[in-house]
Design a protein around this motif. Sequence first.
Motif, mmCIF file in Angstrom:
data_model
loop_
_atom_site.group_PDB
_atom_site.id
_atom_site.type_symbol
_atom_site.label_atom_id
_atom_site.label_comp_id
_atom_site.label_asym_id
_atom_site.label_seq_id
_atom_site.Cartn_x
_atom_site.Cartn_y
_atom_site.Cartn_z
ATOM 1 N N UNK A 92 0.832 -1.199 0.000
ATOM 2 C CA UNK A 92 0.000 0.000 0.000
ATOM 3 C C UNK A 92 0.870 1.255 0.000
ATOM 4 N N UNK A 93 0.617 2.225 -0.905
ATOM 5 C CA UNK A 93 -0.587 2.374 -1.741
ATOM 6 C C UNK A 93 -0.437 1.888 -3.180
ATOM 7 N N UNK A 94 0.499 0.969 -3.470
ATOM 8 C CA UNK A 94 0.721 0.537 -4.856
ATOM 9 C C UNK A 94 -0.549 0.014 -5.518
ATOM 10 N N UNK A 95 -1.303 -0.837 -4.802
ATOM 11 C CA UNK A 95 -2.496 -1.455 -5.402
ATOM 12 C C UNK A 95 -3.511 -0.389 -5.801
ATOM 13 N N UNK A 96 -3.803 0.506 -4.870
ATOM 14 C CA UNK A 96 -4.835 1.501 -5.142
ATOM 15 C C UNK A 96 -4.330 2.570 -6.105
ATOM 16 N N UNK A 97 -3.039 2.833 -6.095
ATOM 17 C CA UNK A 97 -2.485 3.749 -7.101
ATOM 18 C C UNK A 97 -2.728 3.201 -8.502
ATOM 19 N N UNK A 98 -2.600 1.883 -8.651
ATOM 20 C CA UNK A 98 -2.842 1.271 -9.957
ATOM 21 C C UNK A 98 -4.292 1.420 -10.383
ATOM 22 N N UNK A 99 -5.222 1.233 -9.465
ATOM 23 C CA UNK A 99 -6.639 1.381 -9.816
ATOM 24 C C UNK A 99 -6.930 2.822 -10.219
ATOM 25 N N UNK A 100 -6.403 3.775 -9.473
ATOM 26 C CA UNK A 100 -6.559 5.183 -9.858
ATOM 27 C C UNK A 100 -6.009 5.421 -11.261
ATOM 28 N N UNK A 101 -4.817 4.867 -11.530
ATOM 29 C CA UNK A 101 -4.183 5.063 -12.826
ATOM 30 C C UNK A 101 -5.012 4.443 -13.947
ATOM 31 N N UNK A 102 -5.551 3.243 -13.710
ATOM 32 C CA UNK A 102 -6.375 2.578 -14.721
ATOM 33 C C UNK A 102 -7.637 3.368 -15.018
ATOM 34 N N UNK A 103 -8.290 3.885 -13.982
ATOM 35 C CA UNK A 103 -9.500 4.675 -14.196
ATOM 36 C C UNK A 103 -9.187 5.970 -14.944
ATOM 37 N N UNK A 104 -8.076 6.595 -14.617
ATOM 38 C CA UNK A 104 -7.670 7.803 -15.336
ATOM 39 C C UNK A 104 -7.398 7.497 -16.805
ATOM 40 N N UNK A 105 -6.764 6.348 -17.063
ATOM 41 C CA UNK A 105 -6.495 5.906 -18.435
ATOM 42 C C UNK A 105 -7.800 5.761 -19.220
ATOM 43 N N UNK A 106 -8.809 5.145 -18.608
ATOM 44 C CA UNK A 106 -10.093 4.952 -19.290
ATOM 45 C C UNK A 106 -10.802 6.282 -19.522
ATOM 46 N N UNK A 107 -10.728 7.182 -18.561
ATOM 47 C CA UNK A 107 -11.375 8.482 -18.736
ATOM 48 C C UNK A 107 -10.702 9.304 -19.828
ATOM 49 N N UNK A 108 -9.366 9.305 -19.814
ATOM 50 C CA UNK A 108 -8.636 10.168 -20.742
ATOM 51 C C UNK A 108 -8.573 9.589 -22.149
ATOM 52 N N UNK A 109 -8.407 8.274 -22.238
ATOM 53 C CA UNK A 109 -8.240 7.645 -23.554
ATOM 54 C C UNK A 109 -9.571 7.319 -24.220
ATOM 55 N N UNK A 110 -10.576 6.949 -23.416
ATOM 56 C CA UNK A 110 -11.829 6.439 -23.987
ATOM 57 C C UNK A 110 -13.066 7.206 -23.524
ATOM 58 N N UNK A 111 -12.865 8.346 -22.903
ATOM 59 C CA UNK A 111 -13.963 9.239 -22.517
ATOM 60 C C UNK A 111 -14.973 8.591 -21.571
ATOM 61 N N UNK A 112 -14.523 7.621 -20.760
ATOM 62 C CA UNK A 112 -15.409 7.023 -19.765
ATOM 63 C C UNK A 112 -15.865 8.107 -18.797
ATOM 64 N N UNK A 113 -17.163 8.165 -18.547
ATOM 65 C CA UNK A 113 -17.724 9.188 -17.677
ATOM 66 C C UNK A 113 -18.135 8.583 -16.338
ATOM 67 N N UNK A 114 -17.786 9.264 -15.276
ATOM 68 C CA UNK A 114 -18.128 8.817 -13.929
ATOM 69 C C UNK A 114 -19.623 8.574 -13.783
ATOM 70 N N UNK A 115 -20.427 9.497 -14.286
ATOM 71 C CA UNK A 115 -21.878 9.422 -14.079
ATOM 72 C C UNK A 115 -22.543 8.329 -14.903
ATOM 73 N N UNK A 116 -21.783 7.678 -15.771
ATOM 74 C CA UNK A 116 -22.328 6.582 -16.572
ATOM 75 C C UNK A 116 -21.578 5.274 -16.318
ATOM 76 N N UNK A 117 -20.987 5.153 -15.124
ATOM 77 C CA UNK A 117 -20.151 3.999 -14.813
ATOM 78 C C UNK A 117 -20.662 3.237 -13.607
ATOM 79 N N UNK A 118 -20.503 1.913 -13.677
ATOM 80 C CA UNK A 118 -20.745 1.025 -12.541
ATOM 81 C C UNK A 118 -19.403 0.396 -12.189
ATOM 82 N N UNK A 119 -18.929 0.642 -10.985
ATOM 83 C CA UNK A 119 -17.647 0.111 -10.516
ATOM 84 C C UNK A 119 -17.923 -1.113 -9.659
ATOM 85 N N UNK A 120 -17.377 -2.261 -10.056
ATOM 86 C CA UNK A 120 -17.650 -3.532 -9.390
ATOM 87 C C UNK A 120 -16.358 -4.067 -8.792
#
Length: 263
Positions: A92-120
């Motif tokens: 810690x915090x390596x694991x959660x840093x990776x999740x943050x990074x992955x979500x940022x990648x999806x938002x920036x690269x593929x326009x994923x929107x928070x308000x249209x997402x289900x996080x499981x």
Amino acid sequence: MSATFVPPQELPYGSAHPLQTLDLYRQNLDPNACWVIFIHGGAWCDPKMTKSAGHPLINSLLPKYPRLNAASINHRLSPHPRYPSNGNVAKHPNHIDDVHLALSFLRERYSMKREKSVLVGHSAGAYMAFQVDAGCGVAAAVVVGIEGIYHLGKLVEEYADYEGFVERAFGGGWKGVDGEVLADIEDGEKGGGRVVLIHSSQDELLSFGQSRYWAGVLRGRGRVVREVYDVAGNHNEVLEGAELVEVVEEELKGLEMEFAKEN
């Protein structure tokens, strides 16, 4: 815009470690597409638990929802006592840093929107889902926790032998991590994102205690929480059950209805 199904692409979202990858299912190029994002469990250290754990859910959902895209995230792992490290030395915090990074990648690269997402999130992945979202809607419109860990201190209190993997993942200061998550919830705006907590009575690794505790905490902070306990399967089998698909489907229908009202 019509959907065209394509097989998942394995993509790197970081360059620090080979496990910084995700499986991307992008069948709709519409920037207003809904998304399901999966975070696997495995006590932060089990190399047998990977992003493939999210495939059954995603593969069940995509054919039914042409407006849906999805991703399943790998992250760095801590050492496991029964397996060679193979570079799995995360703490810690390596694991959660990776999740943050992955979500940022999806938002920036593929326009994923928070308000249209289900996080499981499953098991330890559920803990991480609330680390990045805190039930406040900051990462997703809906957070679904499956057979989840939600409080490390209460986990070790109930299962003393779990302290080993908790300490390997979080270090000697692991008792302070719960407070970090709770502080984020305290600071969140009231009426944040919706939450669903799923837990099977057949779970051989975790009792209902974690889910019931977390539901109480979130409701006390003004969150909308749905608890689902009538599901079949052990700790990992729930991931392949029809009940999980039905729960996520219901949340996706809600997002689609909200989208229709806006347009």
